[in-house]
Design a protein around this motif. Structure first.
Motif, mmCIF file in Angstrom:
data_model
loop_
_atom_site.group_PDB
_atom_site.id
_atom_site.type_symbol
_atom_site.label_atom_id
_atom_site.label_comp_id
_atom_site.label_asym_id
_atom_site.label_seq_id
_atom_site.Cartn_x
_atom_site.Cartn_y
_atom_site.Cartn_z
ATOM 1 N N LYS A 161 0.849 -1.183 0.000
ATOM 2 C CA LYS A 161 0.000 0.000 0.000
ATOM 3 C C LYS A 161 0.885 1.234 0.000
ATOM 4 N N SER A 162 0.386 2.299 -0.613
ATOM 5 C CA SER A 162 1.128 3.559 -0.661
ATOM 6 C C SER A 162 0.175 4.723 -0.428
ATOM 7 N N ARG A 163 0.715 5.808 0.104
ATOM 8 C CA ARG A 163 -0.106 6.983 0.377
ATOM 9 C C ARG A 163 -0.405 7.754 -0.912
ATOM 10 N N GLY A 164 -1.446 8.572 -0.835
ATOM 11 C CA GLY A 164 -1.756 9.478 -1.926
ATOM 12 C C GLY A 164 -1.154 10.847 -1.664
ATOM 13 N N ILE A 236 1.862 7.773 -4.497
ATOM 14 C CA ILE A 236 3.204 8.336 -4.468
ATOM 15 C C ILE A 236 4.070 7.778 -5.590
ATOM 16 N N TRP A 237 3.824 6.520 -6.018
ATOM 17 C CA TRP A 237 4.664 5.934 -7.072
ATOM 18 C C TRP A 237 4.430 6.586 -8.430
ATOM 19 N N ILE A 238 3.248 7.142 -8.670
ATOM 20 C CA ILE A 238 3.054 7.936 -9.888
ATOM 21 C C ILE A 238 3.784 9.264 -9.747
ATOM 22 N N ALA A 239 3.675 9.867 -8.562
ATOM 23 C CA ALA A 239 4.337 11.148 -8.324
ATOM 24 C C ALA A 239 5.852 11.028 -8.503
ATOM 25 N N ALA A 257 -5.605 10.903 2.304
ATOM 26 C CA ALA A 257 -6.567 10.151 1.504
ATOM 27 C C ALA A 257 -6.380 8.664 1.789
ATOM 28 N N PRO A 258 -7.344 7.830 1.447
ATOM 29 C CA PRO A 258 -7.153 6.383 1.623
ATOM 30 C C PRO A 258 -5.905 5.902 0.880
ATOM 31 N N GLU A 259 -5.248 4.920 1.464
ATOM 32 C CA GLU A 259 -4.052 4.389 0.811
ATOM 33 C C GLU A 259 -4.421 3.646 -0.472
ATOM 34 N N ILE A 298 7.714 3.445 -3.891
ATOM 35 C CA ILE A 298 6.387 3.291 -3.277
ATOM 36 C C ILE A 298 6.292 3.940 -1.904
ATOM 37 N N ARG A 299 7.416 4.518 -1.400
ATOM 38 C CA ARG A 299 7.399 5.119 -0.061
ATOM 39 C C ARG A 299 7.184 6.614 -0.135
#
Length: 299
Positions: A161-164, A236-239, A257-259, A298-299
């Protein structure tokens, strides 16, 4: 026609002598003669001219013509022996949502395609529901999605899971930490489609779809951030990918936001012919997910 007969004939053509051929092949001269005679019987023509008292032998016209055929035959035999020792490549079909293919697992695919592992990899991008359908119908062996759906035989395993975060133009006014109230929905480019995010999004901005624009692929999203005040909430991985390829600002959300989850989807009852290949892929996936490149993304 045997490989021994062909090798013996070719040795005779090189040495021009039955005795020299026998010596090089570590067999008796009578064995050489026997092999050539059997080869001639098989072909139905004479290959050698045998003259009593002559130390060297010569070839008939058919023998001269047969040299090229025999050489090709031996090369094909050697190629066949090599082929039998090699492990056959097995096709692995992978279906994933576009963003995971592009931003998370492209490095894994590159490693597999460039490795000596016996996997021939075929990757395609689809909507989440389509990924599950392809797995159900055995049209894909492995899938990556951001949602876990109920399916009779397609099962989902949580990978991470990753944060938005908020991405915007590098020249935007948004601070490094931003509250949802600061974000105008009229400036939003909606990208996230996971159910939990939709609920969270609607709690802040309502569900009026006329208020925002939307895109459905990462490549389209890439083109939008030369627009100064536009923003999007993405994993975050797109960012991280955006940050490397474009001048974008990444802002953390003060109200998270939801992970965003990533699931590995597979069939509950995989084809027996694919089990070993799927296991090989799983080992490569585990190794990739422990690399610094993956973890930093992903972090």
């Amino acid at each position: 026609m045997t490989v021994e007969q062909i090798e013996t004939f070719l040795m005779i053509t090189q040495t021009k002598s039955l005795s020299a051929a026998a010596q090089n092949l570590c067999i008796s001269q009578s064995a050489v003669s026997h092999r050539v005679r059997n080869l001639e019987e098989k072909l139905g023509c004479e290959l050698l001219i045998r003259a009593r008292g002559e130390k060297f032998v010569s070839l008939t016209l058919k023998g001269e013509e047969f040299i090229e055929i025999a050489t090709r035959w031996k090369a094909l035999w050697n190629e066949t022996k090599l082929w039998t020792k090699q492990e056959s490549k097995v096709n692995l079909t992978l279906a994933s949502v576009d963003s995971l293919n592009t931003c998370v697992f492209s490095g894994l695919y590159k490693d597999l395609i460039n490795s000596d592992k016996v996997i021939s990899l075929n990757v395609s991008s689809h909507w989440t529901k389509t990924v599950y359908d392809l797995i159900e119908r055995y049209e894909a062996d492995i899938g990556f999605t951001m949602s876990s759906l109920k399916s009779p035989n397609a099962i989902a395993k949580l990978l991470f899971k990753s944060r938005g975060v908020v991405i915007s133009s590098i020249s935007s006014k948004y601070p490094t930490e931003v509250h949802p109230h600061v974000l105008k929905t009229s400036d939003e480019i909606l990208f996230s489609y996971i159910p939990d995010y939709d609920v969270w999004h609607n709690s802040w901005w309502g569900n009026d779809q006329n208020e925002h624009s939307s895109v459905d692929t990462v490549s389209l999203l890439f083109t939008m951030f030369d627009l100064t005040e536009k923003w999007a909430i993405v994993p975050i991985w797109i960012a991280r990918i955006f940050e490397k390829q474009h001048s974008v600002k990444i802002s953390e959300l003060s109200v998270p936001a939801p992970e965003y989850a990533c699931y590995l989807v597979s069939n509950r009852y995989p084809k027996s012919s694919k089990i070993k290949t799927i296991e090989t892929f799983s080992i490569a996936l585990d190794a990739y997910m422990n690399t610094e490149i993956f973890l930093s993304r992903i972090r």
